[in-house]
Design an enzyme around this catalytic site. Structure first.
Site, short mmCIF file in Angstrom:
data_model
loop_
_atom_site.label_atom_id
_atom_site.label_comp_id
_atom_site.label_asym_id
_atom_site.label_seq_id
_atom_site.Cartn_x
_atom_site.Cartn_y
_atom_site.Cartn_z
N THR A 3 0.25 -1.48 -5.85
CA THR A 3 0.29 -1.38 -4.38
C THR A 3 1.10 -0.16 -3.98
OG1 THR A 3 0.95 -2.48 -2.32
CG2 THR A 3 2.34 -2.92 -4.22
N ASN A 47 2.31 -0.29 -0.93
CA ASN A 47 3.04 -0.87 0.20
C ASN A 47 4.32 -1.54 -0.29
OD1 ASN A 47 3.96 -2.64 2.26
ND2 ASN A 47 1.92 -2.64 3.20
N LYS A 52 5.07 -5.22 0.87
CA LYS A 52 4.32 -6.24 0.12
C LYS A 52 4.98 -6.45 -1.23
CE LYS A 52 -0.14 -5.58 -0.18
NZ LYS A 52 -1.57 -5.20 -0.06
N ASP A 56 -5.25 -7.75 -1.58
CA ASP A 56 -5.85 -7.25 -0.34
C ASP A 56 -5.52 -8.26 0.75
OD1 ASP A 56 -7.23 -5.11 0.91
OD2 ASP A 56 -8.83 -6.53 1.34
N TYR A 67 1.73 -6.22 11.26
CA TYR A 67 1.45 -7.11 12.39
C TYR A 67 2.47 -8.25 12.54
CZ TYR A 67 -3.14 -4.80 12.08
OH TYR A 67 -4.15 -3.87 12.05
P1 ITT Z 1 -2.00 -1.56 -0.71
O1 ITT Z 1 -3.52 -1.64 -0.51
O2 ITT Z 1 -1.56 -0.27 -1.32
O3 ITT Z 1 -1.47 -2.76 -1.43
P2 ITT Z 1 -1.94 -1.76 2.20
O4 ITT Z 1 -0.84 -1.55 3.19
O5 ITT Z 1 -3.19 -0.95 2.37
O6 ITT Z 1 -1.31 -1.59 0.74
P3 ITT Z 1 -3.46 -4.23 2.60
O7 ITT Z 1 -4.75 -3.52 2.58
O8 ITT Z 1 -3.31 -5.46 1.78
O9 ITT Z 1 -2.25 -3.30 2.16
O10 ITT Z 1 -3.04 -4.64 4.06
C1 ITT Z 1 -3.63 -4.04 5.19
C2 ITT Z 1 -2.70 -4.02 6.33
O11 ITT Z 1 -2.57 -5.33 6.88
C3 ITT Z 1 -1.27 -3.59 6.02
O12 ITT Z 1 -1.14 -2.20 5.96
C4 ITT Z 1 -0.52 -4.21 7.21
O13 ITT Z 1 -0.65 -3.40 8.35
C5 ITT Z 1 -1.29 -5.50 7.41
N1 ITT Z 1 -0.65 -6.60 6.70
C6 ITT Z 1 -0.95 -7.14 5.49
N2 ITT Z 1 -0.12 -8.12 5.16
C7 ITT Z 1 0.76 -8.22 6.18
C8 ITT Z 1 1.88 -9.02 6.42
O14 ITT Z 1 2.32 -9.92 5.54
N3 ITT Z 1 2.55 -8.83 7.56
C9 ITT Z 1 2.16 -7.92 8.46
N4 ITT Z 1 1.12 -7.12 8.31
C10 ITT Z 1 0.42 -7.25 7.17
#
Ligand code: ITT
Length: 187
Positions: free
Chosen positions: A11, A13, A16, A68, A147
């Site tokens: 990831t 992020n 996360k 995801d 969010y």
């Molecule tokens: P990776 O794919 O590199 O893991 P990403 O930020 O793109 O990171 P996701 O596609 O899983 O991760 O998530 C998409 C978006 O949804 C993320 O960037 C946040 O804006 C939102 N999101 C996901 N999980 C969340 C959470 O627990 N709390 C708040 N927003 C969340």
């Protein structure tokens, strides 16, 4: 947890990653692998997680999982769903609040979705978590990311961003990671 003592989480992020590491609380060493994988567009959370897990394993050659995740609002046809990252960058929380302006009751229903894809070179497994709630009328709280300030989980008066570490007990991510943990116990 038997055979696996450490596991890569692919990831980019950090939020996360921190939530997942906190969930395992040292029982399993989670290592962040910030490597590039192509997220297929227009697919379900599950298909994206499977594809990314497969690609991550190909690059790392070690057991790895990806996640995801995203926010889905049924009254907006599941938007932003698998486009959550892009929509957050373009519209942000204020943009989502604007889309729901004047809406009440069930039209404010929302859910956070998490799908973990795990690949060890032999099999690809997925683990899902959903946390239901509503979109709050305005942004509240400073903890968390994305969010979190506009999502109020069912049975709580606080948003995820107000709950802080309390998010861990009920979140979509914790449910999915809990299922992964259970799988790894008999691995
Ligand atoms: P990776 O794919 O590199 O893991 P990403 O930020 O793109 O990171 P996701 O596609 O899983 O991760 O998530 C998409 C978006 O949804 C993320 O960037 C946040 O804006 C939102 N999101 C996901 N999980 C969340 C959470 O627990 N709390 C708040 N927003 C969340």
């Amino acid at each position: 947890m038997a055979a696996i003592k450490e596991l890569y989480f692919c990831t980019g992020n950090r939020h996360k990653f921190n939530e997942v590491a906190e969930f395992f609380n040292g029982k399993l060493k989670v290592i962040q692998a910030d490597i590039d994988v192509d997220e297929p567009r227009g697919e379900s959370f599950e298909e994206i997680a499977k594809s990314c897990a497969k690609q991550a394993y190909k690059k790392l050659k070690k057991p790895v999982f990806v996640e995801d995740a995203g926010l889905a609002i049924p009254s907006l046809g599941g938007f932003p769903g698998t486009y959550s990252a892009w929509v957050f960058k373009k519209l942000g929380n204020d943009g989502i609040l604007k889309l729901l302006e004047g809406k009440t009751g069930a039209r404010l229903a929302a859910e956070f979705v998490s799908c973990i894809g795990f690949c060890d070179g032999k099999a690809i497994k997925t683990f899902n978590g959903i946390c239901k709630g509503i979109i709050a009328p305005n942004c509240r709280g400073n903890a968390g990311f994305g969010y979190d300030p506009i999502f109020q989980p069912a049975g709580h008066n606080e948003t995820f961003a107000e709950l802080g570490s309390g998010k861990l007990a009920i979140s979509h991510r914790s449910i999915a990671v809990g299922a992964l943990q259970k799988y790894l116990r008999d691995y």
